[in-house]
Design a protein around this motif. Structure first.
Motif, short mmCIF file in Angstrom:
data_model
loop_
_atom_site.label_atom_id
_atom_site.label_comp_id
_atom_site.label_asym_id
_atom_site.label_seq_id
_atom_site.Cartn_x
_atom_site.Cartn_y
_atom_site.Cartn_z
N ASN A 164 0.78 -1.05 -0.10
CA ASN A 164 0.10 0.18 -0.19
C ASN A 164 0.94 1.14 0.03
O ASN A 164 0.47 2.38 -0.29
CB ASN A 164 -0.83 0.12 1.02
CG ASN A 164 -0.35 0.09 2.64
OD1 ASN A 164 0.80 -0.09 2.54
ND2 ASN A 164 -1.22 0.19 3.59
N GLU A 170 4.20 -2.78 1.96
CA GLU A 170 3.26 -2.24 2.89
C GLU A 170 4.09 -1.37 3.72
O GLU A 170 5.16 -1.16 4.15
CB GLU A 170 2.93 -3.38 3.77
CG GLU A 170 1.66 -3.05 4.69
CD GLU A 170 2.46 -2.55 6.15
OE1 GLU A 170 1.61 -1.75 6.77
OE2 GLU A 170 3.56 -2.94 6.50
N TRP A 237 -7.34 5.66 -1.09
CA TRP A 237 -7.36 4.42 -1.63
C TRP A 237 -8.75 3.85 -2.21
O TRP A 237 -8.73 2.78 -2.64
CB TRP A 237 -6.91 3.35 -0.44
CG TRP A 237 -5.46 3.41 -0.35
CD1 TRP A 237 -4.33 2.91 -1.07
CD2 TRP A 237 -4.72 3.74 0.82
NE1 TRP A 237 -3.14 3.19 -0.76
CE2 TRP A 237 -3.32 3.63 0.32
CE3 TRP A 237 -5.09 4.07 2.05
CZ2 TRP A 237 -2.27 3.90 1.39
CZ3 TRP A 237 -4.28 4.41 3.10
CH2 TRP A 237 -2.86 4.25 2.80
#
Length: 317
Positions: A164, A170, A237
């Motif tokens: 992400n 991450e 997101w």
């Protein structure tokens, strides 16, 4: 006996809910909180940890300030690590919170971790980091014997299919990939509670209704946290409901059946041009490496939210 945990956090709205869950569940004992830079700079994450601890009544445990910067690299400041776009300029924007009612422990986070683990019996403490792994890596470097005395490490971070902060990495791992590489390679069991699992832990409208129905000051605060956090997630997101990442790691300690995990070989990439910070995960053994850790794969959604709702009720009583 409740399992003792040391919660290493960078609050963050989901870290705040993780602290609430740890304090509000009788199956675990929140023995200490340590802070680390991540979702915001260290001054803010430390202050936020103290405010949340005051809110939920965790005022009689040591809280220690941790690492301000990654182990070996310059702190990433291009927006991919400082999560102000999701958590706000304070790191915990939203409702008003009480001022801290405790003083910081004079020790560093790493030293507090060492002191507690070495004074306890082997297996007495579980480490639950929900941010970058700098404090754990420093503690291992200062006192390598903690590795053999910790029951396990349950880390909210990584992911076996998605990132992400980059396409591969991450947020918590990318923030200090060298620290993460050291922690995942050490001779203890790390359970990676990564994005593949935490994206199952979304705060749906039905969940929000359950929280609002509690009707207490604490449930109002949690609902307002979810308002702010959810708006950030939708904006950045395009996810309609926010995933409550960090509480999943605490839930794994409380009830492993709620956060199902599988054996895997997991290593952190620190050299790849496009894959720096990736948690490379092999469930099959085809890479020839023996399984060394666990990866969380499936969440019992209803049981997870039952734990959080029950904790809010218990702390509101």
């Amino acid at each position: 006996m409740p399992q003792k945990i040391i919660l290493d956090v960078d609050p963050g709205h989901d870290d705040a809910i993780a602290i609430l869950l740890a304090q509000g569940n009788p199956e675990i004992e929140l023995a200490a909180i340590t802070s680390v830079a991540g979702n915001q700079v260290l001054e803010k994450t430390t202050y936020n940890a103290m405010r949340v601890a005051t809110l939920v009544g965790a005022t009689n445990i040591p809280i220690a300030r941790g690492a301000e910067f990654p182990l070996v690299r310059e702190q990433i400041t291009d927006g991919s690590v400082d999560a102000g776009s999701v958590h706000g300029v304070t790191g915990l924007d939203g409702p008003e919170l009480p001022e801290p009612s405790m003083e910081l422990d004079p020790r560093s986070a790493a030293q507090l971790i060492i002191d507690l683990v070495m004074a306890g019996e082997p297996g007495e403490y579980t480490l639950v980091p929900t941010g970058p792994l700098t404090n754990l890596a420093l503690a291992m470097r200062l006192e390598p014997r903690i590795v053999g005395r910790v029951k396990e490490v349950v880390h909210m971070g990584g992911g076996y299919t998605i990132g992400n902060a980059t396409a591969a990495a991450e947020f918590n791992v990318l923030a200090d990939a060298e620290a993460a590489a050291a922690v995942y390679a050490a001779d203890w069991t790390v359970t990676m509670v990564g994005l593949d699992l935490t994206h199952q832990a979304i705060a749906t409208p039905e969940v929000r209704d359950r929280i609002r129905a509690i009707g207490t000051d604490l449930s109002r605060v949690v609902d307002e946290w979810l308002d702010f956090f959810g708006a950030g997630y939708e904006s950045v997101w395009k996810m309609p409901y926010p995933p409550i990442h960090d509480a999943c790691a605490v839930a794994r300690v409380i009830a492993p059946e709620v956060v199902h995990s599988e054996e895997a070989w997991i290593a952190v990439e620190t050299k790849g041009q496009w894959t720096y910070g990736e948690t490379v995960t092999d469930f099959t053994g085809t890479g020839g490496q023996p399984f060394n850790n666990l990866a969380a794969t499936k969440l019992d959604f209803d049981a997870f939210w039952d734990l959080i709702v029950d904790a809010i009720k218990r702390l509101s009583a």
